[in-house]
Design a protein around this motif. Structure first.
Motif, PDB file in Angstrom:
ATOM      1  N   ALA A 184       0.832  -1.204   0.000  1.00  0.00           N
ATOM      2  CA  ALA A 184       0.000   0.000   0.000  1.00  0.00           C
ATOM      3  C   ALA A 184       0.866   1.253   0.000  1.00  0.00           C
ATOM      4  CB  ALA A 184      -0.941  -0.009   1.200  1.00  0.00           C
ATOM      5  N   LEU A 185       1.888   1.272   0.838  1.00  0.00           N
ATOM      6  CA  LEU A 185       2.805   2.413   0.875  1.00  0.00           C
ATOM      7  C   LEU A 185       3.501   2.605  -0.467  1.00  0.00           C
ATOM      8  CD1 LEU A 185       4.327   1.846   4.425  1.00  0.00           C
ATOM      9  CD2 LEU A 185       2.714   3.644   3.751  1.00  0.00           C
ATOM     10  N   ASP A 186       3.844   1.495  -1.121  1.00  0.00           N
ATOM     11  CA  ASP A 186       4.485   1.571  -2.435  1.00  0.00           C
ATOM     12  C   ASP A 186       3.549   2.186  -3.469  1.00  0.00           C
ATOM     13  OD1 ASP A 186       6.733   0.284  -1.361  1.00  0.00           O
ATOM     14  OD2 ASP A 186       6.139  -1.687  -2.135  1.00  0.00           O
ATOM     15  N   VAL A 187       2.279   1.781  -3.455  1.00  0.00           N
ATOM     16  CA  VAL A 187       1.326   2.328  -4.421  1.00  0.00           C
ATOM     17  C   VAL A 187       1.120   3.814  -4.167  1.00  0.00           C
ATOM     18  CG1 VAL A 187      -1.031   2.217  -5.328  1.00  0.00           C
ATOM     19  CG2 VAL A 187       0.200   0.095  -4.810  1.00  0.00           C
ATOM     20  N   PHE A 188       1.011   4.220  -2.903  1.00  0.00           N
ATOM     21  CA  PHE A 188       0.906   5.652  -2.608  1.00  0.00           C
ATOM     22  C   PHE A 188       2.138   6.405  -3.097  1.00  0.00           C
ATOM     23  CE2 PHE A 188      -2.244   4.694   0.912  1.00  0.00           C
ATOM     24  CZ  PHE A 188      -3.317   5.248   0.233  1.00  0.00           C
ATOM     25  N   ALA A 189       3.310   5.820  -2.931  1.00  0.00           N
ATOM     26  CA  ALA A 189       4.535   6.468  -3.414  1.00  0.00           C
ATOM     27  C   ALA A 189       4.513   6.595  -4.937  1.00  0.00           C
ATOM     28  CB  ALA A 189       5.772   5.697  -2.941  1.00  0.00           C
ATOM     29  N   LEU A 190       3.987   5.584  -5.625  1.00  0.00           N
ATOM     30  CA  LEU A 190       3.852   5.668  -7.080  1.00  0.00           C
ATOM     31  C   LEU A 190       2.887   6.796  -7.453  1.00  0.00           C
ATOM     32  CD1 LEU A 190       4.304   4.622  -9.975  1.00  0.00           C
ATOM     33  CD2 LEU A 190       2.385   3.035  -9.560  1.00  0.00           C
ATOM     34  N   ILE A 192      -0.587  12.235  -8.610  1.00  0.00           N
ATOM     35  CA  ILE A 192      -2.014  11.912  -8.529  1.00  0.00           C
ATOM     36  C   ILE A 192      -2.430  11.904  -7.063  1.00  0.00           C
ATOM     37  CG2 ILE A 192      -3.767  10.159  -8.982  1.00  0.00           C
ATOM     38  CD1 ILE A 192      -2.003   9.304 -11.397  1.00  0.00           C
ATOM     39  N   GLU A 193      -3.418  12.733  -6.758  1.00  0.00           N
ATOM     40  CA  GLU A 193      -3.831  12.917  -5.373  1.00  0.00           C
ATOM     41  C   GLU A 193      -4.893  11.923  -4.925  1.00  0.00           C
ATOM     42  OE1 GLU A 193      -5.577  16.658  -2.953  1.00  0.00           O
ATOM     43  OE2 GLU A 193      -3.955  17.036  -4.383  1.00  0.00           O
ATOM     44  N   ARG A 194      -5.888  11.660  -5.778  1.00  0.00           N
ATOM     45  CA  ARG A 194      -7.020  10.823  -5.381  1.00  0.00           C
ATOM     46  C   ARG A 194      -7.365   9.870  -6.522  1.00  0.00           C
ATOM     47  NH1 ARG A 194     -10.943  10.444  -1.661  1.00  0.00           N
ATOM     48  NH2 ARG A 194     -13.072  10.074  -2.315  1.00  0.00           N
ATOM     49  N   VAL A 195      -7.741   8.622  -6.174  1.00  0.00           N
ATOM     50  CA  VAL A 195      -8.033   7.611  -7.195  1.00  0.00           C
ATOM     51  C   VAL A 195      -9.253   6.775  -6.821  1.00  0.00           C
ATOM     52  CG1 VAL A 195      -5.620   7.358  -7.910  1.00  0.00           C
ATOM     53  CG2 VAL A 195      -6.539   5.862  -6.136  1.00  0.00           C
ATOM     54  N   MET A 243      -4.577   0.549   1.979  1.00  0.00           N
ATOM     55  CA  MET A 243      -4.553   1.906   1.447  1.00  0.00           C
ATOM     56  C   MET A 243      -5.715   2.719   2.017  1.00  0.00           C
ATOM     57  SD  MET A 243      -3.525   1.210  -2.545  1.00  0.00           S
ATOM     58  CE  MET A 243      -3.472   2.969  -2.971  1.00  0.00           C
ATOM     59  N   ALA A 244      -6.891   2.113   2.086  1.00  0.00           N
ATOM     60  CA  ALA A 244      -8.077   2.828   2.560  1.00  0.00           C
ATOM     61  C   ALA A 244      -7.983   3.166   4.047  1.00  0.00           C
ATOM     62  CB  ALA A 244      -9.328   1.992   2.297  1.00  0.00           C
ATOM     63  N   THR A 245      -7.263   2.365   4.809  1.00  0.00           N
ATOM     64  CA  THR A 245      -7.117   2.675   6.235  1.00  0.00           C
ATOM     65  C   THR A 245      -5.940   3.615   6.476  1.00  0.00           C
ATOM     66  OG1 THR A 245      -5.829   0.651   6.632  1.00  0.00           O
ATOM     67  CG2 THR A 245      -8.211   0.544   6.999  1.00  0.00           C
ATOM     68  N   GLN A 246      -4.918   3.584   5.616  1.00  0.00           N
ATOM     69  CA  GLN A 246      -3.756   4.467   5.790  1.00  0.00           C
ATOM     70  C   GLN A 246      -4.074   5.895   5.354  1.00  0.00           C
ATOM     71  OE1 GLN A 246      -0.433   2.788   3.638  1.00  0.00           O
ATOM     72  NE2 GLN A 246      -0.491   0.888   4.812  1.00  0.00           N
ATOM     73  N   GLN A 247      -4.727   6.038   4.218  1.00  0.00           N
ATOM     74  CA  GLN A 247      -5.005   7.370   3.667  1.00  0.00           C
ATOM     75  C   GLN A 247      -6.396   7.381   3.035  1.00  0.00           C
ATOM     76  OE1 GLN A 247      -1.819   9.150   1.306  1.00  0.00           O
ATOM     77  NE2 GLN A 247      -0.339   7.743   2.225  1.00  0.00           N
ATOM     78  N   PRO A 248      -7.455   7.306   3.855  1.00  0.00           N
ATOM     79  CA  PRO A 248      -8.808   7.155   3.330  1.00  0.00           C
ATOM     80  C   PRO A 248      -9.254   8.283   2.399  1.00  0.00           C
ATOM     81  CG  PRO A 248      -8.861   7.628   5.687  1.00  0.00           C
ATOM     82  CD  PRO A 248      -7.426   7.388   5.312  1.00  0.00           C
ATOM     83  N   ASP A 249      -8.732   9.453   2.535  1.00  0.00           N
ATOM     84  CA  ASP A 249      -9.132  10.558   1.674  1.00  0.00           C
ATOM     85  C   ASP A 249      -8.614  10.429   0.248  1.00  0.00           C
ATOM     86  OD1 ASP A 249     -10.478  11.695   3.791  1.00  0.00           O
ATOM     87  OD2 ASP A 249      -8.864  13.085   4.296  1.00  0.00           O
ATOM     88  N   ARG A 250      -7.691   9.512   0.025  1.00  0.00           N
ATOM     89  CA  ARG A 250      -7.109   9.359  -1.311  1.00  0.00           C
ATOM     90  C   ARG A 250      -7.792   8.281  -2.142  1.00  0.00           C
ATOM     91  NH1 ARG A 250      -0.699   9.733  -1.613  1.00  0.00           N
ATOM     92  NH2 ARG A 250      -1.269  10.211  -3.767  1.00  0.00           N
ATOM     93  N   ILE A 251      -8.571   7.430  -1.498  1.00  0.00           N
ATOM     94  CA  ILE A 251      -9.205   6.289  -2.200  1.00  0.00           C
ATOM     95  C   ILE A 251     -10.701   6.537  -2.324  1.00  0.00           C
ATOM     96  CG2 ILE A 251      -9.631   3.804  -2.122  1.00  0.00           C
ATOM     97  CD1 ILE A 251      -6.695   4.489  -2.434  1.00  0.00           C
TER      98      ILE A 251
END
Length: 108
Positions: free
Chosen positions: A70-76, A82-85, A100-108
């Motif tokens: 998840a951290l790798d995908v956010f880094a990509l 790209i801010e939100r997907v 990903m949804a629990t680490q940075q819920p505003d981005r997913i």
């Protein structure tokens, strides 16, 4: 290829529009999504990575966790500006999306 965290992450990007990340299952690669590209690229900007240690992405540590994936995908996504997907994941890709949804819920 993008250098993210401590790996080289291979990814493909197609189309225009709202970003859609597609994550493959364990022991697979982004190629899993190839048959969907023709239908989706007219509606989304597809981002299809090979997760850490899968396909052509490297994994120097030899370890894999969904949390790190998840951290790798956010880094990509950061690398691509790209801010939100929107996102879809198959099997282990879905587990990565939960992180990903629990680490940075505003981005997913």
């Amino acid at each position: 290829m993008a250098k993210v965290n401590d790996i080289e992450m291979r990814y493909e990007a197609y189309g225009q529009g709202e970003p859609l990340v597609s994550l493959h299952g364990f022991s697979g690669s982004g190629q899993q999504w190839a048959s969907y590209v023709p239908d989706y690229r007219d509606h989304f900007k597809l981002i299809i990575p090979d997760l850490r240690g899968h396909g052509r992405s490297t994994n120097p540590s030899g370890k894999f966790t969904h949390r790190q994936a998840a951290l790798d995908v956010f880094a990509l996504l950061d690398h691509l500006g790209i801010e939100r997907v929107k996102a879809i994941g198959y099997s282990s890709g879905g587990m990565t999306l939960i992180h990903m949804a629990t680490q940075q819920p505003d981005r997913i």
